[in-house]
Design a protein around this motif. Structure first.
Motif, PDB file in Angstrom:
ATOM      1  N   LEU A  58       6.030   4.334 -11.010  1.00 44.50           N
ATOM      2  CA  LEU A  58       6.385   3.424  -9.921  1.00 44.50           C
ATOM      3  C   LEU A  58       5.182   2.945  -9.120  1.00 44.50           C
ATOM      4  N   GLY A  59       4.017   3.583  -9.318  1.00 45.64           N
ATOM      5  CA  GLY A  59       2.835   3.137  -8.588  1.00 45.64           C
ATOM      6  C   GLY A  59       2.814   3.555  -7.136  1.00 45.64           C
ATOM      7  N   ILE A  60       3.521   4.628  -6.784  1.00 50.43           N
ATOM      8  CA  ILE A  60       3.391   5.171  -5.428  1.00 50.43           C
ATOM      9  C   ILE A  60       2.464   6.375  -5.516  1.00 50.43           C
ATOM     10  N   TYR A  61       1.629   6.537  -4.519  1.00 48.68           N
ATOM     11  CA  TYR A  61       0.433   7.358  -4.662  1.00 48.68           C
ATOM     12  C   TYR A  61       0.364   8.447  -3.604  1.00 48.68           C
ATOM     13  N   ALA A  62       0.069   9.683  -4.050  1.00 46.64           N
ATOM     14  CA  ALA A  62      -0.087  10.793  -3.101  1.00 46.64           C
ATOM     15  C   ALA A  62      -1.515  10.804  -2.582  1.00 46.64           C
ATOM     16  N   HIS A  63      -1.649  10.552  -1.297  1.00 47.35           N
ATOM     17  CA  HIS A  63      -2.963  10.475  -0.675  1.00 47.35           C
ATOM     18  C   HIS A  63      -3.621  11.848  -0.667  1.00 47.35           C
ATOM     19  N   HIS A  79       0.850  -1.192   0.000  1.00 49.45           N
ATOM     20  CA  HIS A  79       0.000   0.000   0.000  1.00 49.45           C
ATOM     21  C   HIS A  79       0.893   1.252   0.000  1.00 49.45           C
ATOM     22  N   PRO A  80       1.597   1.497  -1.126  1.00 47.51           N
ATOM     23  CA  PRO A  80       2.591   2.583  -1.143  1.00 47.51           C
ATOM     24  C   PRO A  80       1.948   3.967  -1.301  1.00 47.51           C
ATOM     25  N   VAL A  81       1.504   4.510  -0.191  1.00 49.10           N
ATOM     26  CA  VAL A  81       0.804   5.798  -0.210  1.00 49.10           C
ATOM     27  C   VAL A  81       1.546   6.784   0.684  1.00 49.10           C
ATOM     28  N   TYR A  82       1.602   8.041   0.266  1.00 46.18           N
ATOM     29  CA  TYR A  82       2.272   9.067   1.082  1.00 46.18           C
ATOM     30  C   TYR A  82       1.418  10.331   1.081  1.00 46.18           C
ATOM     31  N   PRO A  83       1.650  11.223   2.029  1.00 44.43           N
ATOM     32  CA  PRO A  83       0.837  12.449   2.092  1.00 44.43           C
ATOM     33  C   PRO A  83       1.182  13.384   0.941  1.00 44.43           C
ATOM     34  N   ASP A  84       0.144  13.956   0.351  1.00 45.81           N
ATOM     35  CA  ASP A  84       0.298  14.903  -0.757  1.00 45.81           C
ATOM     36  C   ASP A  84       1.019  16.162  -0.272  1.00 45.81           C
ATOM     37  N   GLY A 119      -5.270  16.645  -4.978  1.00 45.18           N
ATOM     38  CA  GLY A 119      -6.458  17.067  -5.705  1.00 45.18           C
ATOM     39  C   GLY A 119      -6.470  16.578  -7.147  1.00 45.18           C
ATOM     40  N   ASP A 120      -5.310  16.317  -7.723  1.00 45.59           N
ATOM     41  CA  ASP A 120      -5.198  16.023  -9.148  1.00 45.59           C
ATOM     42  C   ASP A 120      -4.519  14.665  -9.326  1.00 45.59           C
ATOM     43  N   HIS A 121      -5.307  13.667  -9.723  1.00 44.08           N
ATOM     44  CA  HIS A 121      -4.726  12.334  -9.889  1.00 44.08           C
ATOM     45  C   HIS A 121      -4.728  11.888 -11.336  1.00 44.08           C
ATOM     46  N   ARG A 122      -4.798  12.852 -12.266  1.00 45.09           N
ATOM     47  CA  ARG A 122      -4.737  12.458 -13.674  1.00 45.09           C
ATOM     48  C   ARG A 122      -3.350  11.907 -13.984  1.00 45.09           C
ATOM     49  N   LYS A 123      -3.299  11.018 -14.987  1.00 45.69           N
ATOM     50  CA  LYS A 123      -1.989  10.501 -15.378  1.00 45.69           C
ATOM     51  C   LYS A 123      -1.158  11.644 -15.948  1.00 45.69           C
ATOM     52  N   TRP A 124       0.151  11.486 -15.960  1.00 54.26           N
ATOM     53  CA  TRP A 124       0.997  12.557 -16.496  1.00 54.26           C
ATOM     54  C   TRP A 124       1.953  12.007 -17.555  1.00 54.26           C
ATOM     55  N   LEU A 125       2.907  11.165 -17.188  1.00 55.87           N
ATOM     56  CA  LEU A 125       3.857  10.681 -18.201  1.00 55.87           C
ATOM     57  C   LEU A 125       3.303   9.507 -18.998  1.00 55.87           C
ATOM     58  N   ARG A 126       2.329   8.783 -18.428  1.00 53.47           N
ATOM     59  CA  ARG A 126       1.768   7.646 -19.154  1.00 53.47           C
ATOM     60  C   ARG A 126       0.686   8.134 -20.114  1.00 53.47           C
ATOM     61  N   HIS A 127       0.791   7.725 -21.378  1.00 52.60           N
ATOM     62  CA  HIS A 127      -0.291   8.003 -22.320  1.00 52.60           C
ATOM     63  C   HIS A 127      -1.029   6.692 -22.536  1.00 52.60           C
ATOM     64  N   GLY A 128      -0.575   5.925 -23.572  1.00 49.32           N
ATOM     65  CA  GLY A 128      -1.249   4.655 -23.786  1.00 49.32           C
ATOM     66  C   GLY A 128      -0.281   3.512 -24.018  1.00 49.32           C
ATOM     67  N   PHE A 134       3.949  22.796  -2.037  1.00 51.54           N
ATOM     68  CA  PHE A 134       4.756  23.112  -3.215  1.00 51.54           C
ATOM     69  C   PHE A 134       3.934  22.767  -4.464  1.00 51.54           C
ATOM     70  N   PRO A 135       3.311  23.763  -5.120  1.00 55.67           N
ATOM     71  CA  PRO A 135       2.469  23.433  -6.283  1.00 55.67           C
ATOM     72  C   PRO A 135       3.232  22.653  -7.363  1.00 55.67           C
ATOM     73  N   GLN A 136       4.552  22.895  -7.442  1.00 54.90           N
ATOM     74  CA  GLN A 136       5.321  22.213  -8.492  1.00 54.90           C
ATOM     75  C   GLN A 136       5.409  20.705  -8.254  1.00 54.90           C
ATOM     76  N   ALA A 137       4.988  20.232  -7.061  1.00 57.41           N
ATOM     77  CA  ALA A 137       5.030  18.790  -6.776  1.00 57.41           C
ATOM     78  C   ALA A 137       3.961  18.037  -7.556  1.00 57.41           C
ATOM     79  N   ASN A 138       2.924  18.740  -7.993  1.00 59.39           N
ATOM     80  CA  ASN A 138       1.780  18.084  -8.631  1.00 59.39           C
ATOM     81  C   ASN A 138       2.195  17.116  -9.744  1.00 59.39           C
ATOM     82  N   ARG A 139       2.895  17.632 -10.757  1.00 58.58           N
ATOM     83  CA  ARG A 139       3.251  16.764 -11.891  1.00 58.58           C
ATOM     84  C   ARG A 139       4.271  15.701 -11.491  1.00 58.58           C
ATOM     85  N   MET A 140       5.161  16.050 -10.549  1.00 57.51           N
ATOM     86  CA  MET A 140       6.162  15.061 -10.123  1.00 57.51           C
ATOM     87  C   MET A 140       5.482  13.891  -9.415  1.00 57.51           C
TER      88      MET A 140
END
Lengths: 516, 170
Positions: A105-110, A81-86, A113-122, A91-97
């Motif tokens: 890597l499948g680690i998730y910011a709990h 359950h690799p989750v960490y606090p958003d 506000g924005d959980h859209r994919k970023w580097l993955r397309h299809g 730091f707004p610049q953390a959003n895309r990172m």
């Protein structure tokens, strides 16, 4: 020690710049980040690594910087359950990172506000993660189309202009979605990741020496900065310092890279406001410089001239004379062309006021590098953490407050002229010893190092983790474009669409460096 | 204005002689007839597509436009749409995320068309190779007529590649 917190016991890291790292618990991440932010510090980079093979689960690395140095917070995450606090509200610049860290890597910011994919397309399935050690490329392959939920602007007379990924000029691919009324831009939303070519995964199959070549190709226009940052990280892990002459030569290469890029961009900024004379003139100067690079060091962009342990190219007495002459010629010509740009009413009319980022917004969004310095963000790694040989060069930082295209042009001119002065200083100091490199075949086991170099665009950082055998376990290159791309979305607001190319070029951000 | 004119006169003409075509760069037999080549040779339109490069190849393609190589002086110009283009100049390994865009760009380019792959990555994926995110060379996605090697190739090599693509095969 730059950060004090009761639950953080940072250990100093070996290397050319002051850096510490320490383990923290999930509950401490936000308070520590908030403390650094309140003290004027910034988020430099955020990435994750997979240590499940050694029973250490996943780790989130958050690299913060303040005036005392860098601190890397290592937050262990549970395997199942690799989750960490958003931290994107701090730091707004953390959003895309954070979104990229999930895609790869499948680690998730709990609670982010924005959980859209970023580097993955299809290219690979959601739910499979390329940077996990057990990733199966064949199994995960997918050909799904990229469905990305852009934010829509609605209202009378609002329409959208989609641009890219294939652009009209000779530039890199990315998608821009403009929402406009008439000519005025109400919103710009970027969709990047088109040039994602698996650089971080590639590092993991490479030797230290092959990795140096790859680092030099993360963003080709910043090859020297990346190769130096990579070498700095590796040398920190190995606990070695390259010979003095090698360090002087690295600084010479870095300043030459800065001058070449500024010359090219100043030319394009001229042609973007219909002064093609500017393009013609500046690109003659740039070409002369690149030819000198090829003649003196064997490569027009100085690729592969920096290796872990030192450099591979030396400068002869004859070469020194050539650079002195070149610097004198460039100084004369650049000053003359600057006068023409300054006096040209049409050019100034387009430059002044276009794409303005106020200092307050710049600070809030973490704008860095030359664009940051044009908006009063007085950060320059060469000044803040002057590693050898910059400790003996007294770099004069260029800053300006206006934050518009004109300010970014002024900063470029100032930095260009300062780089010419630095090159001359370097030539004077480039004496003694003919040793160019110390042998560095392999890294010690379980090492962790960071390197940071002020490239022409901004601070380039490379983090290197070695495994128990001393091989590259994880390499994370970080481009200043991560910080600056989101700010460009703000810079264009209320400007007209035809000014977008000009504003964009005044930042000139890297796609490849951010897409990895 | 006086300063600009003075500088132009002082600078003079920097343009150098264009390189000769090099048959070694050709990977597919010339598909176009002499009459077409004669027309293209005088007014050629190029569309550049970055399919995933590190951007160094772009720097050198941009340099082909500078006064030393002066590609426009040869009647060759870069255009903003594949619909206007005779040649596609493709850089980079083809990232999987650019695969569709590259195919669509190729399809949007009217016949007769030629493709020149620029750089070691466009040849075979280069240092990035083929992976979960990269298709490797350009030829794995669209047909390639001429390949220009180098990391990045010099502006003269790029110019030579373009001229080879529009020259009759010897």
């Amino acid at each position: 020690m730059p950060i004090k917190h009761p639950n953080l016991q940072p250990e100093p890291m070996n290397g050319a710049i002051p850096a510490w790292h320490g383990k923290i618990a999930a509950g401490d991440l936000q308070p520590i980040c908030q403390g650094v932010r309140d003290g004027g510090g910034r988020l430099l980079a955020l990435w994750g690594s997979d240590w499940r093979v050694t029973q250490h689960g996943f780790v989130l690395h958050t690299l913060l910087v303040n005036e005392a140095g860098l601190v890397c917070l290592n937050l262990p995450l549970a395997e199942d359950h690799p989750v960490y606090p958003d931290i994107s509200h701090i730091f707004p610049q953390a959003n895309r990172m954070q979104r990229a860290a999930y895609d790869l890597l499948g680690i998730y910011a709990h609670e982010g506000g924005d959980h859209r994919k970023w580097l993955r397309h299809g290219a690979w399935h959601s739910g499979s993660f390329p940077l996990r050690k057990d990733f199966d490329a064949a199994q995960s392959r997918s050909d799904e189309l990229d469905a990305y939920p852009f934010v829509h602007v609605e209202g009378t007379g609002v329409h959208e202009i989609p641009v890219g990924p294939v652009h009209a000029g000779i530039i890199e691919p990315g998608h821009f979605r403009f929402s406009v009324v008439g000519e005025k831009m109400l919103r710009l939303e970027q969709r990047l990741g088109y040039t994602h070519k698996g650089i971080e995964k590639r590092f993991e199959s490479m030797t230290l020496q092959q990795g140096a070549k790859l680092a030099g190709r993360v963003s080709g226009d910043s090859s020297v900065a990346y190769a130096w940052a990579y070498a700095m990280a590796a040398e920190g892990i190995a606990g070695i310092t390259p010979p003095a002459r090698a360090l002087w030569l690295r600084a010479l290469f870095l300043e030459r890279e800065r001058v070449a890029n500024h010359l090219g961009d100043l030319g394009y900024l001229g042609s973007d406001v219909a002064l093609s004379f500017g393009f013609a003139q500046f690109w003659i100067l740039k070409e002369q410089m690149l030819r000198n690079n090829a003649a003196l060091f064997g490569h027009r962009y100085l690729m592969d001239r920096i290796i872990p342990g030192g450099v591979t190219a030396d400068l002869s007495a004859e070469g020194r004379r050539m650079i002195e002459e070149e610097c004198a010629m460039l100084e004369r010509e650049v000053r003359l062309l600057r006068g023409i740009y300054d006096d040209h009413a049409g050019v100034q009319d387009r430059f002044i006021g276009a794409g303005r980022i106020e200092p307050k917004l710049a600070a809030q969004l973490g704008l860095c590098g030359l664009a940051g310095r044009a908006s009063a963000q007085a950060w320059d790694a060469r000044v803040q953490f002057p590693c050898a040989p910059y400790d003996r060069l007294d770099v004069q930082m260029a800053t300006y407050r206006n934050g518009d295209v004109a300010a970014r042009v002024i900063v470029r001119f100032d930095e260009l002229l300062e780089s010419l002065r630095l090159q001359r200083e370097i030539l004077v100091n480039l004496t003694g010893g003919d040793e160019l490199a110390m042998p560095l075949e392999k890294l010690p086991g379980n090492g962790f190092g960071v390197g940071m170099v002020e490239g022409w665009r901004g601070e380039v950082m490379v983090a290197v983790h070695s495994n128990a055998q001393g091989n590259l376990a994880r390499v994370h290159p970080h481009d200043p474009s991560w910080q600056n791309w989101p700010v460009l979305e703000h810079a264009v607001l209320d400007n007209i669409v035809p000014d977008f190319p000009l504003i964009n070029k005044s930042f000139n951000l890297s796609y490849s460096g951010q897409d990895l | 204005m006086y300063q600009i004119l003075k500088q132009i006169v002082k600078t003079g003409i920097k343009t150098e002689a264009a390189p000769q075509p090099d048959e070694a760069m050709r990977v597919e037999p010339q598909r176009l007839q002499q009459q077409i080549l004669d027309v293209l040779g005088r007014a050629l339109a190029i569309r550049h597509v970055d399919a995933g490069s590190c951007n160094a190849c772009q720097l050198e393609i941009q340099a082909v436009n500078n006064a030393y190589y002066n590609i426009e002086g040869l009647g060759i110009k870069f255009v903003a749409s594949p619909r206007h283009a005779d040649i596609l100049l493709v850089t980079g390994p083809v990232s999987r995320h650019m695969e569709t865009a590259l195919k669509l760009t190729y399809d949007a380019t009217p016949e007769p068309k030629l493709v020149v792959a620029i750089g070691d990555c466009a040849r075979d994926g280069g240092i990035f190779g083929a992976s979960y995110a990269s298709c490797g060379g350009v030829a794995s996605v669209i047909p390639v007529d001429v390949m220009v090697s180098g990391c990045p190739p010099t502006p003269s090599a790029i110019l030579q590649g373009i001229l080879t693509a529009i020259s009759a095969q010897k």
